[in-house]
Design a protein around this motif. Structure first.
Motif, PDB file in Angstrom:
ATOM      1  N   GLN A  94     -27.047  36.338  -3.612  1.00 45.15           N
ATOM      2  CA  GLN A  94     -28.390  36.162  -4.157  1.00 45.15           C
ATOM      3  C   GLN A  94     -28.345  35.140  -5.294  1.00 45.15           C
ATOM      4  O   GLN A  94     -27.526  35.260  -6.202  1.00 45.15           O
ATOM      5  N   ILE A  95     -29.197  34.138  -5.238  1.00 44.20           N
ATOM      6  CA  ILE A  95     -29.272  33.127  -6.283  1.00 44.20           C
ATOM      7  C   ILE A  95     -30.735  32.852  -6.591  1.00 44.20           C
ATOM      8  O   ILE A  95     -31.627  33.200  -5.813  1.00 44.20           O
ATOM      9  N   LEU A  96     -30.977  32.215  -7.719  1.00 51.28           N
ATOM     10  CA  LEU A  96     -32.340  31.897  -8.108  1.00 51.28           C
ATOM     11  C   LEU A  96     -32.932  30.851  -7.166  1.00 51.28           C
ATOM     12  O   LEU A  96     -32.230  29.971  -6.661  1.00 51.28           O
ATOM     13  N   HIS A  97     -34.221  30.950  -6.947  1.00 53.01           N
ATOM     14  CA  HIS A  97     -34.929  29.991  -6.101  1.00 53.01           C
ATOM     15  C   HIS A  97     -35.322  28.766  -6.922  1.00 53.01           C
ATOM     16  O   HIS A  97     -35.830  28.890  -8.034  1.00 53.01           O
ATOM     17  N   TYR A  98     -35.048  27.592  -6.375  1.00 56.56           N
ATOM     18  CA  TYR A  98     -35.484  26.345  -7.005  1.00 56.56           C
ATOM     19  C   TYR A  98     -36.829  25.956  -6.407  1.00 56.56           C
ATOM     20  O   TYR A  98     -36.949  25.765  -5.193  1.00 56.56           O
ATOM     21  N   GLU A  99     -37.838  25.849  -7.254  1.00 52.19           N
ATOM     22  CA  GLU A  99     -39.173  25.499  -6.787  1.00 52.19           C
ATOM     23  C   GLU A  99     -39.371  23.993  -6.921  1.00 52.19           C
ATOM     24  O   GLU A  99     -39.439  23.463  -8.031  1.00 52.19           O
ATOM     25  N   PRO A 100     -39.451  23.267  -5.809  1.00 51.81           N
ATOM     26  CA  PRO A 100     -39.610  21.814  -5.898  1.00 51.81           C
ATOM     27  C   PRO A 100     -41.015  21.430  -6.337  1.00 51.81           C
ATOM     28  O   PRO A 100     -41.949  22.242  -6.303  1.00 51.81           O
ATOM     29  N   ALA A 101     -41.159  20.180  -6.728  1.00 47.01           N
ATOM     30  CA  ALA A 101     -42.468  19.663  -7.124  1.00 47.01           C
ATOM     31  C   ALA A 101     -43.397  19.587  -5.916  1.00 47.01           C
ATOM     32  O   ALA A 101     -42.942  19.417  -4.779  1.00 47.01           O
ATOM     33  N   PRO A 102     -44.705  19.697  -6.145  1.00 49.72           N
ATOM     34  CA  PRO A 102     -45.642  19.400  -5.056  1.00 49.72           C
ATOM     35  C   PRO A 102     -45.591  17.912  -4.728  1.00 49.72           C
ATOM     36  O   PRO A 102     -45.206  17.092  -5.564  1.00 49.72           O
ATOM     37  N   ASP A 162     -25.029   1.097  -1.613  1.00 53.87           N
ATOM     38  CA  ASP A 162     -23.998   2.136  -1.631  1.00 53.87           C
ATOM     39  C   ASP A 162     -22.682   1.536  -1.153  1.00 53.87           C
ATOM     40  O   ASP A 162     -22.662   0.614  -0.334  1.00 53.87           O
ATOM     41  N   PHE A 163     -21.562   2.079  -1.647  1.00 51.82           N
ATOM     42  CA  PHE A 163     -20.266   1.478  -1.323  1.00 51.82           C
ATOM     43  C   PHE A 163     -19.706   1.949   0.008  1.00 51.82           C
ATOM     44  O   PHE A 163     -18.820   1.316   0.570  1.00 51.82           O
ATOM     45  N   GLY A 164     -20.186   3.068   0.541  1.00 51.26           N
ATOM     46  CA  GLY A 164     -19.594   3.657   1.735  1.00 51.26           C
ATOM     47  C   GLY A 164     -20.131   3.087   3.029  1.00 51.26           C
ATOM     48  O   GLY A 164     -20.649   1.967   3.087  1.00 51.26           O
ATOM     49  N   THR A 165     -20.021   3.875   4.094  1.00 49.87           N
ATOM     50  CA  THR A 165     -20.506   3.429   5.400  1.00 49.87           C
ATOM     51  C   THR A 165     -21.926   3.931   5.656  1.00 49.87           C
ATOM     52  O   THR A 165     -22.826   3.140   5.932  1.00 49.87           O
ATOM     53  N   ILE A 166     -22.133   5.242   5.539  1.00 49.91           N
ATOM     54  CA  ILE A 166     -23.440   5.846   5.796  1.00 49.91           C
ATOM     55  C   ILE A 166     -23.777   6.811   4.663  1.00 49.91           C
ATOM     56  O   ILE A 166     -22.943   7.618   4.251  1.00 49.91           O
ATOM     57  N   SER A 167     -25.006   6.727   4.165  1.00 50.54           N
ATOM     58  CA  SER A 167     -25.511   7.680   3.186  1.00 50.54           C
ATOM     59  C   SER A 167     -26.591   8.525   3.845  1.00 50.54           C
ATOM     60  O   SER A 167     -27.503   7.992   4.478  1.00 50.54           O
ATOM     61  N   ILE A 168     -26.483   9.829   3.683  1.00 46.53           N
ATOM     62  CA  ILE A 168     -27.406  10.795   4.282  1.00 46.53           C
ATOM     63  C   ILE A 168     -28.111  11.525   3.141  1.00 46.53           C
ATOM     64  O   ILE A 168     -27.461  12.203   2.337  1.00 46.53           O
ATOM     65  N   LEU A 169     -29.422  11.381   3.057  1.00 44.02           N
ATOM     66  CA  LEU A 169     -30.223  11.998   1.998  1.00 44.02           C
ATOM     67  C   LEU A 169     -31.218  12.959   2.623  1.00 44.02           C
ATOM     68  O   LEU A 169     -32.037  12.557   3.452  1.00 44.02           O
ATOM     69  N   TYR A 170     -31.123  14.218   2.235  1.00 38.50           N
ATOM     70  CA  TYR A 170     -32.064  15.220   2.732  1.00 38.50           C
ATOM     71  C   TYR A 170     -33.361  15.108   1.927  1.00 38.50           C
ATOM     72  O   TYR A 170     -33.355  15.244   0.704  1.00 38.50           O
ATOM     73  N   SER A 171     -34.451  14.823   2.607  1.00 43.57           N
ATOM     74  CA  SER A 171     -35.700  14.450   1.960  1.00 43.57           C
ATOM     75  C   SER A 171     -36.202  15.541   1.027  1.00 43.57           C
ATOM     76  O   SER A 171     -36.162  16.733   1.347  1.00 43.57           O
ATOM     77  N   GLN A 172     -36.679  15.122  -0.147  1.00 40.68           N
ATOM     78  CA  GLN A 172     -37.259  16.027  -1.141  1.00 40.68           C
ATOM     79  C   GLN A 172     -38.548  15.384  -1.663  1.00 40.68           C
ATOM     80  O   GLN A 172     -38.765  14.191  -1.491  1.00 40.68           O
ATOM     81  N   PRO A 173     -39.450  16.162  -2.287  1.00 41.67           N
ATOM     82  CA  PRO A 173     -40.820  15.676  -2.471  1.00 41.67           C
ATOM     83  C   PRO A 173     -41.081  14.701  -3.615  1.00 41.67           C
ATOM     84  O   PRO A 173     -42.134  14.066  -3.621  1.00 41.67           O
ATOM     85  N   VAL A 174     -40.176  14.585  -4.594  1.00 41.24           N
ATOM     86  CA  VAL A 174     -40.481  13.716  -5.736  1.00 41.24           C
ATOM     87  C   VAL A 174     -40.283  12.259  -5.350  1.00 41.24           C
ATOM     88  O   VAL A 174     -39.175  11.835  -5.001  1.00 41.24           O
TER      89      VAL A 174
END
Length: 357
Positions: free
Chosen positions: A8-16, A216-228
């Motif tokens: 169990q961990i605290l919930h992070y509430e993202p921005a609208p 970016d210096f690497g080959t592929i960057s993967i960013l999981y979309s977030q609302p801000v």
């Protein structure tokens, strides 16, 4: 058998999501669920080839993680920032300058941005092999979930993308996959990244730029979309375009190493992070990334101009390029470009690296 319980961990509430009208980049949306057949991969390969050669960025959907699973991952991503004391964080700071590795914390005010202003960004970076080093106490019960997430990102996102990119270069499907092993030596890692609001004075001094335009210096960057809304890419017409949030989508871009391997066919597009629009400025911005590099012993020379491989013994190894880029970022004095007013430059391993204002 009962389902295993998770800590169990605290919930992070993202921005609208922002209601502001922004100039968004028009990026391709690649549905990985269609990559199960030869015909589907052939069609997607064309879309990925065009996106990577023209814009260097695209979205992924159909990647196999549900919205509920992603919410759980964002809750986990906030733990190293909100549930670890400043004193404990100091014990896990990454020795970036000494080793060229980001593994561990990058605390706030490490990078110089502009005008004497230092960053307000915290990172916690975890090698895909979470046992490479020890972690803060609050993260330890969550390591099995982080391992599962890293494996999913590698096998169910990275590898399919690499297969499509290889097909786009008219190479055998596994050509690029074979350069990105799961059990090999490389710096591929999960990054949790939290941006904190800045003062009006700092925004003015930096012209609202949080991280300067860079590749970016690497080959592929993967960013999981977030609302801000804060990420922008430099379009070919010289204007900055915003990256739009798509719920439960992934944003993918190529880095320097992929541009080297593809002989420049796949672009490492310049991108930056800026102050969010007014209706989001009071919120933190929490990001989850999977930054991918080729195996350390891969030489960053063009794979092919035809189906025949080329050899270039002067090209740097992946490990050399990675260490040089990571140890220098935000720590070196940049020189003004003689060609472009808004560009600053540094030379790393004989390659001119540009930073855009």
């Amino acid at each position: 058998m009962p389902a295993p319980t998770v800590p169990q961990i605290l919930h992070y509430e993202p921005a609208p999501e922002t209601t502001q009208t922004l100039d968004y980049a028009d990026l391709a949306i690649i549905d990985l669920s269609k990559a199960d057949t030869v015909e589907g991969r052939a069609q997607l390969a064309v879309q990925v080839r065009d996106a990577m050669s023209n814009q260097g960025f695209f979205y992924i959907v159909g990647h196999g993680y549900s919205p509920e699973q992603m919410k759980r991952m964002f809750d986990i991503a906030d733990v190293p920032f909100s549930q670890v004391s400043d004193e404990e964080k100091q014990k896990y700071v990454a020795p970036t300058k000494q080793t060229g590795s980001y593994q561990g914390y990058k605390l706030r005010q490490y990078w110089h941005i502009d005008g004497g202003v230092r960053d307000q960004v915290e990172n916690y970076n975890i090698n895909r092999d979470v046992n490479k080093r020890t972690h803060p106490e609050a993260l330890r019960p969550l390591l099995p979930e982080i391992t599962q997430f890293a494996r999913h990102s590698h096998q169910n996102v990275l590898n399919p993308v690499l297969r499509l990119m290889a097909l786009g270069l008219e190479l055998p499907e596994d050509t690029l996959v074979n350069l990105h092993g799961w059990d090999t030596r490389s710096e591929t890692y999960v990054r949790f990244m939290k941006y904190y609001p800045r003062s009006a004075e700092d925004e003015e001094k930096t012209k609202n730029v949080w991280l300067k335009g860079h590749t970016d210096f690497g080959t592929i960057s993967i960013l999981y979309s977030q609302p801000v809304a804060a990420l922008q890419i430099l379009a070919r017409d010289g204007t900055w375009k915003w990256i739009k949030h798509i719920e439960n989508a992934i944003v993918v871009n190529a880095g320097d190493a992929m541009e080297f391997l593809s002989g420049g066919f796949y672009r490492a597009t310049i991108h930056r992070v800026v102050q969010p629009p007014p209706d989001q400025r009071q919120y933190t911005r929490l990001g989850i990334f999977y930054f991918c590099t080729a195996d350390d012993d891969v030489r960053l020379a063009p794979l092919a101009t035809s189906p025949l491989l080329q050899r270039d013994e002067d090209a740097p190894l992946m490990v050399e390029w990675r260490k040089a880029r990571t140890s220098a970022y935000g720590q070196t004095t940049l020189a003004k470009s003689t060609d472009e007013d808004r560009v600053e430059e540094e030379v790393i391993n004989g390659v001119v690296v540009k930073h855009y204002n």
